[in-house]
Enzyme design. Structure first.
Site, PDB file in Angstrom:
ATOM      1  N   HIS A 263     -11.088   2.938   8.262  1.00 32.35           N
ATOM      2  CA  HIS A 263     -10.903   3.828   7.671  1.00 32.35           C
ATOM      3  C   HIS A 263     -10.899   5.051   8.260  1.00 32.35           C
ATOM      4  O   HIS A 263     -10.372   5.151   8.817  1.00 32.35           O
ATOM      5  CB  HIS A 263     -12.770   3.694   8.922  1.00 32.35           C
ATOM      6  CG  HIS A 263     -13.827   4.359   8.044  1.00 32.35           C
ATOM      7  ND1 HIS A 263     -14.595   4.048   7.275  1.00 32.35           N
ATOM      8  CD2 HIS A 263     -14.354   5.651   8.227  1.00 32.35           C
ATOM      9  CE1 HIS A 263     -15.286   5.189   7.388  1.00 32.35           C
ATOM     10  NE2 HIS A 263     -15.668   5.859   8.273  1.00 32.35           N
ATOM     11  N   HIS A 300     -20.734   6.076  14.815  1.00 31.51           N
ATOM     12  CA  HIS A 300     -19.918   7.689  16.109  1.00 31.51           C
ATOM     13  C   HIS A 300     -21.266   8.411  16.859  1.00 31.51           C
ATOM     14  O   HIS A 300     -21.754   8.813  15.727  1.00 31.51           O
ATOM     15  CB  HIS A 300     -19.020   8.511  14.759  1.00 31.51           C
ATOM     16  CG  HIS A 300     -20.593   8.890  14.051  1.00 31.51           C
ATOM     17  ND1 HIS A 300     -19.906   8.003  13.158  1.00 31.51           N
ATOM     18  CD2 HIS A 300     -20.469   9.992  13.572  1.00 31.51           C
ATOM     19  CE1 HIS A 300     -20.676   8.164  11.727  1.00 31.51           C
ATOM     20  NE2 HIS A 300     -20.750   9.392  11.928  1.00 31.51           N
ATOM     21  N   ASP A 306     -24.478  19.123  14.591  1.00 26.20           N
ATOM     22  CA  ASP A 306     -25.554  18.164  13.727  1.00 26.20           C
ATOM     23  C   ASP A 306     -24.845  18.067  12.113  1.00 26.20           C
ATOM     24  O   ASP A 306     -23.631  18.750  11.837  1.00 26.20           O
ATOM     25  CB  ASP A 306     -26.650  19.499  13.310  1.00 26.20           C
ATOM     26  CG  ASP A 306     -27.481  18.651  14.148  1.00 26.20           C
ATOM     27  OD1 ASP A 306     -27.419  19.377  15.558  1.00 26.20           O
ATOM     28  OD2 ASP A 306     -28.930  19.688  14.552  1.00 26.20           O
ATOM     29  N   HIS A 336     -24.953   7.500  15.839  1.00 26.13           N
ATOM     30  CA  HIS A 336     -25.940   6.976  14.584  1.00 26.13           C
ATOM     31  C   HIS A 336     -24.699   6.339  13.370  1.00 26.13           C
ATOM     32  O   HIS A 336     -23.460   6.707  14.072  1.00 26.13           O
ATOM     33  CB  HIS A 336     -26.589   8.255  13.233  1.00 26.13           C
ATOM     34  CG  HIS A 336     -24.900   9.202  12.531  1.00 26.13           C
ATOM     35  ND1 HIS A 336     -24.429  10.294  13.580  1.00 26.13           N
ATOM     36  CD2 HIS A 336     -24.772   9.517  11.632  1.00 26.13           C
ATOM     37  CE1 HIS A 336     -23.589  11.289  12.889  1.00 26.13           C
ATOM     38  NE2 HIS A 336     -23.555  10.361  11.766  1.00 26.13           N
TER      39      HIS A 336
HETATM   40 FE   LIG Z   1     -21.424  10.753  10.523  1.00 26.19          FE
END
Ligand SMILES: [Fe+2]
Length: 388
Positions: A263, A300, A306, A336
């Site tokens: 990834h 992560h 933000d 999240h």
């Molecule tokens: Fe993200």
């Protein structure tokens, strides 16, 4: 814009006599940023560009803040923003801080009876739906689905849409927006490992030169207000210019994704940068090709930024219940990641059709009243296992 462009006619030497066919002078203007230190262009006008007739008044377009200090993840249903016949009134700021406004707009009409100039911010318009022409005092650009239009602060423009069905995702930046520095050599040329190159960046191709006097309304945005300024000469009266400061277009479909065996982190998708936020393009691509790879992202913590994702098209593998036009906000301070089942679902997948634009801001974003009207208040609980 990190490379030179010339349009129309200019004299051999800057700051020298340049005459019209009748013997009178064209009027030079340096159009630059960051004092005399940033990008600039040198323009030649039919008339002096300084002829203000009247300042009719001003009105505030500052967004109304609904939540100043937010810790909840949110989903906003962008296509619920109502269409509006007027381009400027159609623009609804949903997320904001002192560096940036993130705006949704569904303009049905063009800027028929006014010109517009944002003197505070560079504007990055992402065209989700619609075709037309961006007309500026530095030349015109055609646009269609998937185009980013980068309009430097101070550019006087009109925008013509071909029909009423238009959806825009707009980033207004108080800091200049550039292509990432790490993709450029020390002369400014985009390097071989850049996901796009100069050939992909479309420059203004058509200069409208109007030698007209009269009453010309320019709506000038400054410090959160729109000033109605009436000028005595047509704002599009440039006969030629050269330099580095001008609007340009880049299609998200021309972004060449960087992939790997495992990834790859979001910076490989980076398309634009400022010193206050980045803009990334998530484009259709082959997934990771390590035999044991997990294509879905890992959870992560963007501890100090933000994260805003605007979903454009395709299948959003790491999310459940996300549709085109939605925005997700994952605020700083909490982790999240993929929704339940998304990691398992991703194993063995070979490619994705997802298309999305991401804006990561270093300062926290405030939510506006317009955002709350299209907000999903349950989204922050969407990571819970079903038995909770
Ligand atoms: Fe993200």
């Amino acid at each position: 814009m990190p490379f030179y462009h010339k349009l129309g006619k200019i004299p051999h030497k800057r700051h020298t006599v340049f005459r019209k066919p009748d013997g009178s002078l064209y009027y030079e203007q340096l159009f630059g940023t960051i004092g005399f230190d940033g990008m600039s262009s040198n323009l030649y006008h039919e008339h002096r560009p300084t002829q203000v007739k009247e300042v009719k008044g001003s009105y505030s377009v500052k967004p109304k803040i609904a939540a100043e200090n937010n810790i909840k993840s949110y989903r906003f249903k962008g296509f619920q923003v109502k269409p509006n016949p007027d381009y400027l009134e159609s623009r609804k700021v949903v997320l904001t801080n002192s560096d940036v406004d993130i705006t949704l707009a569904s303009p049905q009409g063009s800027t028929d009876d006014y010109f517009y100039k944002n003197s505070d911010s560079d504007e990055l318009l992402f065209i989700h739906k619609g075709t037309g022409k961006l007309r500026t005092h530095l030349g015109n650009l055609d646009f269609k689905y998937g185009d980013y239009l980068l309009i430097p602060r101070g550019t006087i423009y009109k925008i013509d849409f071909d029909d009423e069905d238009n959806r825009l995702f707009i980033v207004e930046s108080r800091r200049p927006i550039y292509t990432p520095k790490r993709y450029r050599n020390w002369f400014g040329q985009l390097l071989e490992h850049s996901p796009f190159c100069e050939r992909d960046l479309r420059q203004p191709y058509e200069l409208e030169t109007n030698d007209e006097k009269g009453d010309f309304l320019i709506k000038v945005k400054k410090q959160g207000e729109i000033f109605d300024m009436v000028y005595a000469t047509h704002p599009f009266d440039v006969v030629g210019y050269d330099g580095y400061n001008y609007p340009y277009a880049f299609s998200i479909h021309d972004f060449e994704p960087i992939t790997g065996r495992i990834h790859q982190p979001p910076p490989v998708h980076q398309t634009f940068e400022t010193d206050a936020f980045v803009v990334c393009s998530f484009c259709p691509r082959k997934y990771d090709y390590h035999p044991e790879s997990i294509p879905a992202p890992y959870s992560h913590s963007n501890i100090d930024s933000d994260e805003v994702l605007y979903y454009v098209d395709g299948d959003f593998m790491s999310r459940n219940d996300i549709e085109a036009g939605h925005i997700s906000l994952h605020p700083a301070g909490i982790p999240h990641g993929p929704h339940p089942g998304a990691v398992e679902r991703s194993i063995g997948q070979v490619e994705t059709e997802e298309l999305a634009v991401m804006v990561d801001t270093f300062k926290p974003l405030m939510l506006t009243e317009d955002a709350m009207e299209i907000a999903d208040e349950t989204y922050h609980k969407s990571w819970l296992d079903e038995n909770h």
